[in-house]
Design an enzyme around this catalytic site. Structure first.
Site, PDB file in Angstrom:
ATOM      1  N   HIS A  41       1.327 -10.337  19.615  1.00 59.03           N
ATOM      2  CA  HIS A  41       0.035 -10.785  20.155  1.00 59.03           C
ATOM      3  C   HIS A  41      -1.081 -10.612  19.120  1.00 59.03           C
ATOM      4  CE1 HIS A  41       1.851 -11.582  23.923  1.00 59.03           C
ATOM      5  NE2 HIS A  41       2.027 -10.324  24.282  1.00 59.03           N
ATOM      6  N   ASN A  98       0.437 -14.592  34.223  1.00 60.22           N
ATOM      7  CA  ASN A  98       0.703 -13.543  33.234  1.00 60.22           C
ATOM      8  C   ASN A  98       0.476 -12.121  33.768  1.00 60.22           C
ATOM      9  OD1 ASN A  98      -0.394 -15.509  30.372  1.00 60.22           O
ATOM     10  ND2 ASN A  98       1.684 -15.078  31.068  1.00 60.22           N
ATOM     11  N   ASP A 151       2.408 -20.264  22.801  1.00 58.94           N
ATOM     12  CA  ASP A 151       3.577 -19.558  23.327  1.00 58.94           C
ATOM     13  C   ASP A 151       4.454 -19.045  22.184  1.00 58.94           C
ATOM     14  OD1 ASP A 151       5.149 -18.497  25.251  1.00 58.94           O
ATOM     15  OD2 ASP A 151       6.030 -20.391  25.922  1.00 58.94           O
ATOM     16  N   GLU A 207      -1.544 -37.055  25.121  1.00 57.13           N
ATOM     17  CA  GLU A 207      -0.291 -37.153  24.381  1.00 57.13           C
ATOM     18  C   GLU A 207       0.263 -35.736  24.248  1.00 57.13           C
ATOM     19  OE1 GLU A 207       1.243 -39.909  23.313  1.00 57.13           O
ATOM     20  OE2 GLU A 207      -0.333 -41.173  24.161  1.00 57.13           O
ATOM     21  N   ARG A 210       3.397  -9.528  34.148  1.00 55.62           N
ATOM     22  CA  ARG A 210       4.020  -8.804  33.032  1.00 55.62           C
ATOM     23  C   ARG A 210       3.825  -7.291  33.205  1.00 55.62           C
ATOM     24  NH1 ARG A 210       3.325 -12.321  27.555  1.00 55.62           N
ATOM     25  NH2 ARG A 210       3.974 -14.299  28.480  1.00 55.62           N
TER      26      ARG A 210
HETATM   27  C1  IPE Z   1       2.157 -16.196  24.406  1.00 55.78           C
HETATM   28  O1  IPE Z   1       3.222 -15.468  23.908  1.00 55.78           O
HETATM   29  C2  IPE Z   1       0.872 -15.438  24.529  1.00 55.78           C
HETATM   30  C3  IPE Z   1       0.450 -14.988  25.871  1.00 55.78           C
HETATM   31  C4  IPE Z   1       0.881 -15.401  27.035  1.00 55.78           C
HETATM   32  C5  IPE Z   1      -0.611 -13.979  25.885  1.00 55.78           C
HETATM   33  P1  IPE Z   1       4.293 -14.858  24.905  1.00 55.78           P
HETATM   34  O2  IPE Z   1       3.911 -13.457  25.202  1.00 55.78           O
HETATM   35  O3  IPE Z   1       4.453 -15.756  26.075  1.00 55.78           O
HETATM   36  O4  IPE Z   1       5.606 -14.871  24.006  1.00 55.78           O
HETATM   37  P2  IPE Z   1       7.120 -15.103  24.488  1.00 55.78           P
HETATM   38  O5  IPE Z   1       7.154 -16.319  25.354  1.00 55.78           O
HETATM   39  O6  IPE Z   1       7.520 -13.875  25.231  1.00 55.78           O
HETATM   40  O7  IPE Z   1       7.880 -15.293  23.210  1.00 55.78           O
HETATM   41 MG    MG Z   2       5.827 -17.137  26.717  1.00 51.50          MG
END
Ligand code: IPE
Ligand code: MG
Length: 229
Positions: free
Chosen positions: A19, A50, A2, A189, A53
């Site tokens: 990314h 996801n 993340d 853990e 988005r």
């Molecule tokens: C994680 O980074 C990668 C994927 C989900 C592909 P994010 O895209 O979630 O990054 P933030 O959370 O917006 O910083």
């Molecule tokens: Mg994220």
């Protein structure tokens, strides 16, 4: 993994650059983890959630996925890494799935670390899919309800026949599990770090492993030292 987006923002870059940097980091850490002798490394690359988005970001992530599958093949072969995927692949676009399948097939005989990508993955979805498979087995008369126990159930999950994870790491300061390996992490853990994924370096992974080594895992029992008393 993340924090790609927030890393990019902090660098005044576009999210997609975050990314790309994140994908580069997968290469670094996969090599390092395989050198350390880690048996299975599962990476949460794209969740079922996801898809919500913006389309442009999702499209770029799918393209990145395809490129990743192509570009890393050589390194996987060199490092004896076996690539696998978990999740509902049926919704991953065919152009990316084709290259993923090729890399999975190519590396399937490798005997080193398993690098497992969770794609269009959600733990509840995985459990529902497992339940449907079990119901079909029962309906077909191949499985009796009384034969279903925890081990048998786990055999129908995407992680079938794999040991449970020992350590779960989440980067970027978020303190939640976000529908990830809920069944499998019953006794894992947890390690949380403020570092964004692109800056989660080899040194940071070592810190996580060292923290893990200091934990006392009791699996619901009592301290091993005390059992002797
Ligand atoms: C994680 O980074 C990668 C994927 C989900 C592909 P994010 O895209 O979630 O990054 P933030 O959370 O917006 O910083
Ligand atoms: Mg994220």
């Amino acid at each position: 993994m993340d924090g790609n987006g927030r890393w990019a923002k902090a660098q005044r870059k576009l999210r997609i650059q975050g990314h790309r940097e994140g994908a580069k980091n997968i290469r670094t850490l996969t090599t390092f983890a395989s050198d350390l002798g880690i048996e299975i490394l599962t990476l949460y690359a794209f969740s079922k959630e996801n898809w919500s988005r913006p389309k442009a970001e999702v499209d770029l992530l799918m393209k990145l996925l395809k490129l990743y599958a192509i570009r890393e093949r050589g390194l996987f072969m060199k490092n004896n890494v076996q690539m696998k995927v978990i999740g509902d692949l049926s919704q991953i676009p065919a152009f990316a799935r084709k290259e993923l399948d090729r890399t999975i097939e190519l590396t399937s005989k490798n005997t080193g670390m398993i690098l497992q990508l969770a794609l269009n993955y959600g733990s509840r979805d995985e459990m529902v899919r497992a339940t449907k498979k079990i119901a079909a087995e029962v309906a077909a008369g191949r499985l009796k309800p009384e034969e279903i126990d925890e081990n048998r159930f786990a055999d129908f999950l995407d992680t079938a026949h794999q040991p449970d994870p020992d350590l779960l790491i989440r980067t970027s300061g978020e303190l939640r599990i976000s529908n990830y390996l809920l069944w499998q992490c019953a006794y894992a853990e947890f390690y949380f770090t403020e570092k964004f994924w692109p800056e989660f370096t080899e040194k940071e992974l070592m810190k996580a492993i060292e923290a893990y080594q200091k934990r006392e895992r009791r699996f619901g029992g009592i301290s091993s030292r005390k059992t002797m008393a």
